[in-house]
Design a protein around this motif. Structure first.
Motif, short mmCIF file in Angstrom:
data_model
loop_
_atom_site.label_atom_id
_atom_site.label_comp_id
_atom_site.label_asym_id
_atom_site.label_seq_id
_atom_site.Cartn_x
_atom_site.Cartn_y
_atom_site.Cartn_z
N ARG A 114 0.82 -1.22 0.00
CA ARG A 114 0.00 0.00 0.00
C ARG A 114 0.86 1.27 0.00
N PHE A 115 2.13 1.13 0.36
CA PHE A 115 3.03 2.28 0.38
C PHE A 115 3.84 2.42 -0.92
N GLU A 120 6.04 1.75 -9.14
CA GLU A 120 6.54 0.49 -8.58
C GLU A 120 5.50 -0.62 -8.75
N LEU A 121 4.26 -0.26 -8.56
CA LEU A 121 3.19 -1.25 -8.73
C LEU A 121 3.10 -1.73 -10.17
N MET A 122 3.23 -0.81 -11.12
CA MET A 122 3.17 -1.17 -12.53
C MET A 122 4.36 -2.04 -12.93
N MET A 123 5.53 -1.78 -12.35
CA MET A 123 6.71 -2.62 -12.63
C MET A 123 6.44 -4.07 -12.24
N SER A 124 5.87 -4.25 -11.08
CA SER A 124 5.57 -5.60 -10.61
C SER A 124 4.52 -6.28 -11.48
N LEU A 125 3.52 -5.52 -11.91
CA LEU A 125 2.49 -6.09 -12.78
C LEU A 125 3.05 -6.53 -14.12
N SER A 147 -4.30 -3.81 -4.85
CA SER A 147 -3.78 -2.46 -4.64
C SER A 147 -4.15 -1.55 -5.81
N LEU A 148 -4.02 -2.08 -7.03
CA LEU A 148 -4.31 -1.31 -8.24
C LEU A 148 -5.77 -0.86 -8.27
N ILE A 149 -6.68 -1.80 -8.05
CA ILE A 149 -8.11 -1.48 -8.11
C ILE A 149 -8.50 -0.52 -7.01
N GLY A 150 -7.89 -0.69 -5.84
CA GLY A 150 -8.17 0.23 -4.74
C GLY A 150 -7.82 1.66 -5.09
N ARG A 151 -6.70 1.84 -5.76
CA ARG A 151 -6.27 3.19 -6.12
C ARG A 151 -7.16 3.78 -7.22
N ILE A 152 -7.56 2.94 -8.18
CA ILE A 152 -8.42 3.43 -9.27
C ILE A 152 -9.78 3.84 -8.73
N THR A 153 -10.39 2.98 -7.92
CA THR A 153 -11.73 3.27 -7.41
C THR A 153 -11.73 4.48 -6.47
N SER A 154 -10.69 4.61 -5.65
CA SER A 154 -10.64 5.75 -4.73
C SER A 154 -10.49 7.06 -5.48
N SER A 155 -9.74 7.05 -6.58
CA SER A 155 -9.57 8.28 -7.36
C SER A 155 -10.86 8.67 -8.05
N CYS A 156 -11.65 7.67 -8.47
CA CYS A 156 -12.93 7.96 -9.14
C CYS A 156 -13.98 8.42 -8.14
N GLU A 157 -13.92 7.90 -6.93
CA GLU A 157 -14.89 8.27 -5.91
C GLU A 157 -14.71 9.71 -5.44
N THR A 158 -13.49 10.23 -5.53
CA THR A 158 -13.24 11.60 -5.08
C THR A 158 -13.55 12.62 -6.16
N SER A 159 -13.86 12.13 -7.39
CA SER A 159 -14.19 13.04 -8.48
C SER A 159 -15.69 13.04 -8.68
N PRO A 160 -16.25 14.04 -9.41
CA PRO A 160 -17.68 14.03 -9.70
C PRO A 160 -18.07 12.73 -10.37
#
Length: 540
Positions: A114-115, A120-125, A147-160
């Protein structure tokens, strides 16, 4: 190390052969230890062949460094996926101490995923896609995707809240008022920023990723946009086989979404690409079904798909028939009528095709139920064009085409046009007259049976016979329309009755003219056909 200690020969995937010390390696690897115990010559030189070692020769070299360096190796985001797979493959979770346990060391880094930064996450993928299926078996891929999906969904939830319009890929629906262009751009970016990075992943990983996102009820519109972006980005440099796999993967994944949220224009663009590539029949049927189920969103240009290579007819009418088959079912009448209007336009476009067979043209007309059309004028116009172009058809084939016409739904203008139209067979004109008379009689009967509670005098009997029914019926409508003395709240009923009166008069005049014209037509049919000129397009 001296040569006599290099008593273990390891062939890694046929790429490279390593000479190592078997005692050293076996002290860290449970797999090597087990293989040596099974060996008949445990004291001499032993050869081991690995055909599916994760990460290949380069990764095995990292494992040997770990063993020769007393359980120490540099683990980072570039090599963690490969090292983890290799560690579990070599069963390096069974060493004496936890500090020497490679699996334990890699897990510590995974626990802090999560840190990690996005890079770095994309390198591993990207490493994981070279390590399938092992990366999936040992849950490395699951950790990355969580981790990837968590970051995508959280970014969409904070936008309109954005939702893709099913009729236009550029249409957005906002949950709040967006007043500036900058705000719009920022909102779009917050929902699509991850598109470009994920294009680097192969179809196997994309398939796993999208299925996981769908299972978490992520917005189908955004997923659909990503899949179209992925397909467009990857096809440009793909080989023929790769194109097939990309298209089939995208279609399969689109089929798992809420199709009402997916861009309809993009589906048609995808179809036109798929028609030029030999994708599987199953995938093609799924794509056609997705398009057909939302056919009321289509335009005429969407349906004008060129015929397959090697076919003489201009447009692919068979695919349109399949669209219609997918559309029909329990659909609201409003959607059905919208497709009825669209099909009338389509019929007029394909009718002049000299290679379109009568049976196929009739199938297009009859593909929709009668309730889809309030008027048959559009069908009449298309049939007229077809008969004009296909003037060499036999009377029998012409009549088969005319079977698609509902004469009772023709307007008076279309009815009069048909009466003097030499393109149509005589039998068709006769049926039109009969249908119009039947409609008139039904109208008069409905009027006669109307029950007006406010005025008992509003009932009358019809004893008309033969052609007198139109004259007498219209006279009675006029008579009772004049005699009616209705209250204010019944003014609408009075207006309706007066409208019926004028309709009856109109139909009466049409039928009288038709009887006269039919007599003339039967006498001079041959001369009319030879001197008939093309009629102008029907305007109604």
């Amino acid at each position: 190390m001296e040569d006599n200690f290099l008593d273990l020969e390891v062939d890694v995937n046929g790429e490279e052969v390593f000479m190592v010390n078997k005692r050293n390696i076996s002290s860290y690897s449970g797999k090597i230890n087990r293989l040596l115990r099974k060996s008949k010559d445990a004291t001499g030189r032993v050869k081991v062949i690995f055909n599916d070692f994760p990460g290949g020769a380069a990764n095995f070299e990292l494992i040997t460094r770990f063993c020769y360096n007393k359980g120490q190796v540099n683990i980072n985001h570039i090599n963690i996926s490969s090292l983890t797979c290799a560690a579990y493959f070599m069963e390096m979770n069974k060493s004496i101490s936890k500090t020497d346990n490679l699996c334990e060391q890699t897990e510590k880094l995974w626990d802090n995923i999560r840190f990690w930064t996005w890079s770095e996450l994309m390198m591993s993928l990207k490493q994981c896609q070279e390590l399938l299926p092992q990366a999936s078996s040992w849950h490395i891929l699951d950790k990355c995707f969580d981790s990837l999906i968590g970051r995508i969904t959280s970014s969409c939830e904070t936008s309109p809240c954005l939702s893709i319009s099913s009729s236009d890929s550029s249409g957005f629906r906002f949950s709040c008022d967006t007043r500036s262009t900058d705000s719009l751009k920022n909102s779009c970016f917050r929902t699509t920023w991850w598109f470009e990075d994920l294009v680097a992943l192969n179809t196997d990983l994309i398939q796993i990723l999208v299925k996981l996102i769908v299972s978490r009820n992520f917005d189908s519109g955004i997923i659909g946009r990503f899949l179209f972006y992925y397909q467009k980005s990857r096809l440009a440099s793909a080989s023929e086989d790769e194109k097939i796999k990309i298209l089939e993967t995208v279609i399969e994944l689109l089929d798992s979404l809420d199709i009402r949220s997916v861009s309809y224009k993009s589906l048609f663009r995808l179809l036109r690409i798929a028609l030029n590539v030999k994708i599987s029949q199953c995938c093609r049927e799924k794509l056609e079904c997705m398009i057909g189920s939302q056919l009321d969103q289509a335009t005429l240009d969407n349906l004008l798909i060129p015929s397959p290579v090697g076919r003489s007819y201009l447009y692919d009418v068979n695919i349109v028939l399949r669209f219609l088959k997918s559309f029909l079912g329990k659909v609201p009448l409003s959607r059905l009528k919208k497709v009825g209007i669209l099909m009338d336009l389509y019929l007029a476009e394909v009718a002049p095709d000299p290679y379109l067979k009568p049976s196929k043209f009739l199938a297009l007309i009859r593909s929709l139920p009668d309730s889809a059309r309030d008027s048959s004028d559009g069908v009449y116009h298309a049939v007229n064009l077809y008969l004009e172009v296909h003037s060499n058809l036999s009377e029998e084939h012409k009549m088969k085409v005319c079977l698609g016409l509902n004469y009772e739904k023709l307007s008076s203008g279309a009815f009069n046009h048909l009466a003097r139209n030499a393109n149509f067979p005589c039998e068709s004109a006769v049926q039109a007259v009969i249908s119009q008379q039947r409609k008139l009689k039904s109208l008069l009967q409905d009027t006669n049976q109307a029950n007006f509670n406010d005025s008992p005098r509003c009932s009358f009997e019809t004893t008309h016979k033969g052609s007198k029914v139109e004259d007498e019926g219209s006279k009675q409508i006029i008579l009772y329309a004049k005699k009616l003395n209705l209250s204010d709240e019944n003014e609408k009923l009075k207006a309706h009755l007066e409208g019926m009166q004028w309709r009856a008069l109109e139909l009466e005049n049409v039928c009288r003219k038709m009887q006269i014209q039919m007599t003339k037509m039967m006498k001079s049919r041959t001369s009319s056909q030879s001197s008939a000129k093309s009629v102008p397009k029907l305007c109604s």
